[in-house]
Write a protein that holds these residues in place. Structure first.
Motif, short mmCIF file in Angstrom:
data_model
loop_
_atom_site.label_atom_id
_atom_site.label_comp_id
_atom_site.label_asym_id
_atom_site.label_seq_id
_atom_site.Cartn_x
_atom_site.Cartn_y
_atom_site.Cartn_z
N HIS A 184 0.83 -1.20 0.00
CA HIS A 184 0.00 0.00 0.00
C HIS A 184 0.86 1.26 0.00
N GLY A 185 1.94 1.24 0.80
CA GLY A 185 2.79 2.42 0.88
C GLY A 185 3.48 2.73 -0.43
N GLU A 186 3.84 1.70 -1.19
CA GLU A 186 4.54 1.91 -2.46
C GLU A 186 3.60 2.21 -3.61
N THR A 187 2.44 1.54 -3.61
CA THR A 187 1.59 1.58 -4.82
C THR A 187 0.19 2.10 -4.59
N GLY A 188 -0.24 2.25 -3.34
CA GLY A 188 -1.61 2.66 -3.08
C GLY A 188 -2.63 1.54 -3.20
N VAL A 189 -2.14 0.32 -3.43
CA VAL A 189 -3.03 -0.83 -3.60
C VAL A 189 -3.24 -1.53 -2.26
N HIS A 190 -4.51 -1.78 -1.93
CA HIS A 190 -4.84 -2.58 -0.76
C HIS A 190 -4.92 -4.05 -1.18
N CYS A 191 -4.32 -4.93 -0.38
CA CYS A 191 -4.36 -6.35 -0.72
C CYS A 191 -4.53 -7.17 0.55
N THR A 192 -4.82 -8.43 0.37
CA THR A 192 -4.94 -9.36 1.49
C THR A 192 -4.14 -10.61 1.17
N ILE A 193 -3.46 -11.15 2.16
CA ILE A 193 -2.60 -12.31 1.96
C ILE A 193 -3.45 -13.57 1.76
N ARG A 194 -3.16 -14.29 0.68
CA ARG A 194 -3.82 -15.57 0.43
C ARG A 194 -3.03 -16.72 1.05
N GLU A 195 -1.71 -16.71 0.83
CA GLU A 195 -0.86 -17.76 1.40
C GLU A 195 0.60 -17.34 1.35
N GLN A 196 1.39 -17.96 2.24
CA GLN A 196 2.84 -17.75 2.19
C GLN A 196 3.43 -18.77 1.22
N LEU A 197 4.31 -18.30 0.37
CA LEU A 197 4.89 -19.16 -0.66
C LEU A 197 6.24 -19.74 -0.27
N GLY A 198 6.81 -19.23 0.81
CA GLY A 198 8.10 -19.75 1.27
C GLY A 198 9.13 -18.67 1.45
N GLU A 199 10.37 -19.09 1.73
CA GLU A 199 11.48 -18.17 1.96
C GLU A 199 12.71 -18.66 1.20
N ARG A 200 13.62 -17.73 0.93
CA ARG A 200 14.92 -18.07 0.35
C ARG A 200 15.87 -16.90 0.56
N PRO B 221 18.77 -14.26 -4.67
CA PRO B 221 19.99 -14.42 -5.47
C PRO B 221 20.66 -13.12 -5.88
N VAL B 222 19.94 -12.01 -5.87
CA VAL B 222 20.51 -10.73 -6.27
C VAL B 222 20.95 -9.91 -5.06
N THR B 223 20.06 -9.78 -4.08
CA THR B 223 20.35 -8.91 -2.93
C THR B 223 21.03 -9.64 -1.78
N GLY B 224 20.88 -10.97 -1.68
CA GLY B 224 21.49 -11.73 -0.60
C GLY B 224 20.77 -11.66 0.73
N VAL B 225 19.60 -11.02 0.78
CA VAL B 225 18.83 -10.95 2.03
C VAL B 225 17.85 -12.11 2.09
N VAL B 226 17.35 -12.40 3.29
CA VAL B 226 16.33 -13.43 3.44
C VAL B 226 15.00 -12.85 2.97
N ALA B 227 14.37 -13.52 2.02
CA ALA B 227 13.13 -13.02 1.43
C ALA B 227 11.98 -13.95 1.77
N SER B 228 10.89 -13.39 2.30
CA SER B 228 9.66 -14.13 2.58
C SER B 228 8.63 -13.71 1.54
N TYR B 229 8.05 -14.69 0.85
CA TYR B 229 7.14 -14.41 -0.26
C TYR B 229 5.70 -14.72 0.12
N PHE B 230 4.79 -13.84 -0.30
CA PHE B 230 3.38 -14.02 -0.01
C PHE B 230 2.56 -13.79 -1.28
N LEU B 231 1.64 -14.70 -1.54
CA LEU B 231 0.68 -14.51 -2.62
C LEU B 231 -0.49 -13.72 -2.05
N ALA B 232 -0.87 -12.64 -2.72
CA ALA B 232 -1.91 -11.75 -2.20
C ALA B 232 -2.93 -11.43 -3.28
N ASP B 233 -4.14 -11.11 -2.84
CA ASP B 233 -5.22 -10.73 -3.74
C ASP B 233 -5.49 -9.24 -3.63
#
Length: 212
Positions: A135-151, A154-166
């Motif tokens: 919302h802060g970046e794009t003005g879009v409101h969304c809701t989390i559907r599920e967590q897709l995992g972590e890794r 490969p580019v930034t080297g930080v731990v990334a948590s991924y979420f599928l949202a509607d």
């Protein structure tokens, strides 16, 4: 000069280390067997009998100032280690029908399309961060559907948590022009034209294919 109240196997071995002596040399210096020195190394918690305590007292007292200084440093308990907090980001893969929300970030001499994301501070909930940052970046409101995992990204080297949202509401707009150049809904079929396929977390593509 520091005084050792009770000599243990560990303390005796630290004195040996401070004197920079081998087992053989330390045994000869103290007038005891090399096997005894080896036993001290194997049993650091053992408490020496009275006559050995006296031998070690003398060896410590007669050691040079530099040896006693090194020994005092070695004898101190280690300072508690501060566990480093790994840098973590929460990434939202926001779907609206057949479209996916992307932002175009300013990189080092290049522009790079990616999913909305934000840094997760210690104690924060990554899923909440994903929603708030979208919302802060794009003005879009969304809701989390599920967590897709972590890794580890490969580019930034930080731990990334991924979420599928509607998508819930709001039109996409660039609300963070200092970080981003553009915001856009792109057809999911064209996603790899914006983000190289090898950089996309595989569960993202699997989840998007399942929702077609």
């Amino acid at each position: 000069m520091d005084v050792v109240d009770t000599w243990t196997g560990r303390a005796a071995c630290l004195l040996q280390q401070a004197m920079r002596m081998t087992n053989e040399a330390f045994a000869e210096h103290l007038g005891i067997s090399e096997r005894t020195i080896s036993r001290w190394h194997a049993s650091p918690e053992m408490v020496h009998r009275t006559e050995v305590q006296q031998i070690l007292d003398i060896a410590h007292r007669e050691a040079g100032e530099d040896v006693r200084h090194r020994f005092a440093l070695l004898l101190r308990p280690p300072a508690p280690r501060m566990e480093a907090q790994a840098l973590r980001v929460a990434i939202a893969v926001v779907a609206r029908g057949d479209e996916i929300l992307l932002v175009c970030r300013r990189g080092e001499g290049e522009l790079r399309w990616q999913f909305p994301a934000g840094m997760v501070k210690p104690g924060a909930d990554p899923s909440t961060v994903a929603v708030q940052e979208t919302h802060g970046e794009t003005g879009v409101h969304c809701t989390i559907r599920e967590q897709l995992g972590e890794r580890v990204h490969p580019v930034t080297g930080v731990v990334a948590s991924y979420f599928l949202a509607d998508h819930l509401a709001g039109e996409a707009a660039n609300r963070d022009p200092l970080e981003n150049v553009d915001v856009a809904w792109v057809p999911r079929a064209a996603l790899t034209r914006f983000i190289p396929a090898e950089q996309i977390f595989p569960p993202i593509l699997t989840a998007l294919e399942a929702t077609v």
